[in-house]
Design an enzyme around this catalytic site. Sequence first.
Site, PDB file in Angstrom:
ATOM      1  N   SER A  52       0.848  -1.183   0.000  1.00  0.00           N
ATOM      2  CA  SER A  52       0.000   0.000   0.000  1.00  0.00           C
ATOM      3  C   SER A  52       0.883   1.232   0.000  1.00  0.00           C
ATOM      4  O   SER A  52       2.049   1.168   0.371  1.00  0.00           O
ATOM      5  CB  SER A  52      -0.900   0.015   1.235  1.00  0.00           C
ATOM      6  OG  SER A  52      -1.734  -1.112   1.247  1.00  0.00           O
ATOM      7  N   SER A  70      -5.087  -3.580  -1.738  1.00  0.00           N
ATOM      8  CA  SER A  70      -4.133  -2.605  -1.218  1.00  0.00           C
ATOM      9  C   SER A  70      -4.894  -1.410  -0.645  1.00  0.00           C
ATOM     10  O   SER A  70      -5.994  -1.091  -1.086  1.00  0.00           O
ATOM     11  CB  SER A  70      -3.151  -2.163  -2.300  1.00  0.00           C
ATOM     12  OG  SER A  70      -3.802  -1.430  -3.296  1.00  0.00           O
ATOM     13  N   ASP A 121      -4.348   1.945  -0.663  1.00  0.00           N
ATOM     14  CA  ASP A 121      -3.767   3.197  -1.147  1.00  0.00           C
ATOM     15  C   ASP A 121      -4.635   4.388  -0.753  1.00  0.00           C
ATOM     16  O   ASP A 121      -5.861   4.349  -0.883  1.00  0.00           O
ATOM     17  CB  ASP A 121      -3.612   3.164  -2.668  1.00  0.00           C
ATOM     18  CG  ASP A 121      -2.764   1.991  -3.139  1.00  0.00           C
ATOM     19  OD1 ASP A 121      -1.958   1.480  -2.342  1.00  0.00           O
ATOM     20  OD2 ASP A 121      -2.911   1.592  -4.301  1.00  0.00           O
TER      21      ASP A 121
END
Length: 148
Positions: free
Chosen positions: A26, A64, A66
């Site tokens: 991430s 992930s 992000d």
Amino acid sequence: IRGLRAGPDLVEPAIRESTPRAEKGSIIGIVATDAPFMPHQLKRLARRAPLGVAMTGGFGYHSSGDIFLAFSTANREAALAPSGRIASADFIPDTDIDPFFDAVIESVEEAILNALVANDDMTGRDGNFVPALPKAWLKGNFRASQGK
């Protein structure tokens, strides 16, 4: 990096993953500017940050985490305006925002490359190991690719 694909040629030391996981990592990106932007424009700037990640070979996977945020330090007076009065704020017109999109993409790419070059080997939880980018290898390959 500058058209040089480092990944396929890097063999040693190898990443060691002791923990099975679906995601590939991430990233959190913060875009800070002193240019005067409205909230909707800052959202648009933050949405360009993943393009800078992609420029370094990064992908966005389903799992992930992000996160990309953008803020401006401009127009402080508008936030401090006295109650009961009309406040005003300067902002860059939407038609002039493209160079700022470019700047976000390029600065995110540069920040990631700087982090790769500055990092050291790291051993984390469960013995997971990520090696630093071999600086001597990188320097030698840049010289070779530039004919020096």
